[in-house]
Scaffold this motif. Sequence first.
Motif, PDB file in Angstrom:
ATOM      1  N   SER A 135      29.647  36.080  34.764  1.00  0.00           N
ATOM      2  CA  SER A 135      30.292  36.016  33.639  1.00  0.00           C
ATOM      3  C   SER A 135      31.154  36.072  32.732  1.00  0.00           C
ATOM      4  O   SER A 135      31.941  36.540  31.919  1.00  0.00           O
ATOM      5  CB  SER A 135      29.964  34.218  33.542  1.00  0.00           C
ATOM      6  N   SER A 136      29.448  36.550  31.849  1.00  0.00           N
ATOM      7  CA  SER A 136      30.578  37.850  30.499  1.00  0.00           C
ATOM      8  C   SER A 136      30.895  38.493  31.226  1.00  0.00           C
ATOM      9  O   SER A 136      31.745  38.773  29.872  1.00  0.00           O
ATOM     10  CB  SER A 136      28.961  38.026  30.362  1.00  0.00           C
ATOM     11  N   THR A 137      30.532  39.503  32.062  1.00  0.00           N
ATOM     12  CA  THR A 137      30.997  40.849  32.129  1.00  0.00           C
ATOM     13  C   THR A 137      32.366  40.203  32.775  1.00  0.00           C
ATOM     14  O   THR A 137      33.616  41.309  32.510  1.00  0.00           O
ATOM     15  CB  THR A 137      30.629  41.459  33.179  1.00  0.00           C
ATOM     16  N   LEU A 138      32.948  39.679  33.855  1.00  0.00           N
ATOM     17  CA  LEU A 138      34.069  38.876  33.965  1.00  0.00           C
ATOM     18  C   LEU A 138      35.298  38.671  33.000  1.00  0.00           C
ATOM     19  O   LEU A 138      36.280  39.054  33.528  1.00  0.00           O
ATOM     20  CB  LEU A 138      33.624  37.965  35.144  1.00  0.00           C
ATOM     21  N   ASN A 139      34.594  37.932  32.234  1.00  0.00           N
ATOM     22  CA  ASN A 139      34.809  37.389  30.977  1.00  0.00           C
ATOM     23  C   ASN A 139      35.515  38.799  30.445  1.00  0.00           C
ATOM     24  O   ASN A 139      36.997  38.656  29.764  1.00  0.00           O
ATOM     25  CB  ASN A 139      34.493  36.164  30.308  1.00  0.00           C
ATOM     26  N   ALA A 140      34.734  39.725  29.914  1.00  0.00           N
ATOM     27  CA  ALA A 140      34.962  40.853  29.213  1.00  0.00           C
ATOM     28  C   ALA A 140      36.186  41.412  30.179  1.00  0.00           C
ATOM     29  O   ALA A 140      36.963  41.847  29.012  1.00  0.00           O
ATOM     30  CB  ALA A 140      33.820  42.627  28.827  1.00  0.00           C
ATOM     31  N   VAL A 141      36.487  41.997  31.338  1.00  0.00           N
ATOM     32  CA  VAL A 141      37.371  42.498  32.505  1.00  0.00           C
ATOM     33  C   VAL A 141      38.118  41.722  32.577  1.00  0.00           C
ATOM     34  O   VAL A 141      39.756  41.886  31.561  1.00  0.00           O
ATOM     35  CB  VAL A 141      36.089  42.164  33.206  1.00  0.00           C
ATOM     36  N   VAL A 142      38.287  40.350  31.572  1.00  0.00           N
ATOM     37  CA  VAL A 142      39.870  39.615  32.099  1.00  0.00           C
ATOM     38  C   VAL A 142      40.026  40.373  30.865  1.00  0.00           C
ATOM     39  O   VAL A 142      41.834  40.422  31.069  1.00  0.00           O
ATOM     40  CB  VAL A 142      39.360  37.994  32.373  1.00  0.00           C
ATOM     41  N   TYR A 143      39.885  39.338  29.959  1.00  0.00           N
ATOM     42  CA  TYR A 143      40.437  39.434  28.478  1.00  0.00           C
ATOM     43  C   TYR A 143      40.852  41.371  28.229  1.00  0.00           C
ATOM     44  O   TYR A 143      42.068  41.210  27.916  1.00  0.00           O
ATOM     45  CB  TYR A 143      39.432  39.068  27.540  1.00  0.00           C
ATOM     46  N   SER A 144      40.610  42.142  28.633  1.00  0.00           N
ATOM     47  CA  SER A 144      40.529  43.644  28.165  1.00  0.00           C
ATOM     48  C   SER A 144      42.834  43.444  29.330  1.00  0.00           C
ATOM     49  O   SER A 144      42.970  44.424  28.316  1.00  0.00           O
ATOM     50  CB  SER A 144      39.993  44.644  29.101  1.00  0.00           C
TER      51      SER A 144
END
Length: 409
Positions: free
Chosen positions: A369-378
């Motif tokens: 979930s942390s990686t997915l959040n990073a992708v979304v915010y980027s």
Amino acid sequence: MQPLIEQPQFLLEPKSLYIFENQPIQLECKAIRTRQIFFNCDNKWVPENEHIKSTEINDRGVNVIITKIQLTVEQVESNAYKCFCQAWSATGGTLKSRTATIEIAYLDKIFEWEPLKTDSVIGKSVELRCRPPSGNPYPKVTWLKDNRPVEINRNGRFILSNENSLLIAQVRKIDAGNYTCVASNIAGSYSSEPAELIVHDNRGWSDWQPFSECKGIPCSTGRQRRVRTCLNPPTVTNRPSCDGEHMQERECPVPCLQDSPKVQDVPISEWSTCVGSPCQIGKQKRVRLCSKQTPCNTEEIEERDCSVPCTNSNTSNGIYSDWTNWSTCRLPECRSSRTRQCLQEPCRDYLIETRSCKENFCSSTFVSSSTLNAVVYSSAGIGVLIFLLLAILFVIICCRRRQRLPTKK
């Protein structure tokens, strides 16, 4: 030659008295070798018409002057009301009597402490407490048993204490009854509510029970106890009705535990933490790690008594169920867990435990979930930046077109 001055002599002087409602008092003075006597009360001379005067001849044939006054409670303004009389002789001599203090007498109706229902055992002592109501003078206390006066005698069984309580020594069966505290002075008399005294037979203690099992750490010194029961009925005031203690303790040797049959080549865990109430005997366990290669011929779990350390807290930890089996590994943390239940409060330890899974137990294709959040915010940041660039480009184009337009003259 100077004339001889004859001094009066008092035969009777005024006395300090108590005064109360509807009961006037009389002060009296008698003197010889005097012509007149006057009273002074509260630093004021009493009017002559309030004096009652008379004369008499004593046994020696001497003329005695008698003067009296009467006072009512309305005339006495406070307990500091004082009176004296003064006599004058025919030759000019004068004499002042002693001063009398007049106090207002009273007696309240409400007792500060009334005797209460109580009980005792034959042969014991008992106290019936009484605090009289406030009054002036201080009221005298007497006692009644079944409406008959109690004979108070310091050398007998019935004694009146300094606090006006009735003390009965060596209680007998005939002492049972209703006791009343009576307070009285010159202003009146009041009685408390009757208090019942119940007297029980003294049946004493039962026989001692056998000593309990010796408790303590194996192969050390422990303690065991025995108890007995008071056969007398419970008292009204919950006071002990039997002399002595109801429990005895003594030291004793705690037997050693019998060694279990040894199982060769079977590993065994260390003893667990001692569980139980602080400063008491608890339990601890150890587990044999049995397997097909090293089977166990005895129980897999061993248990023994232990001494729980004392703590500053008066409360112990709760009681828990056994742990469940470890769950399968779960994504995304790649951890497994196990739980247990609280069977008895207070439970202060964890009810859930987790641990990391071993390698190859979790899928490597899972995106956390942390990686997915990073992708979304980027992605969101890039989109905002593109929008700003397009807006700036739009503004520049508009400005250039406006500069090319001809101006009107």
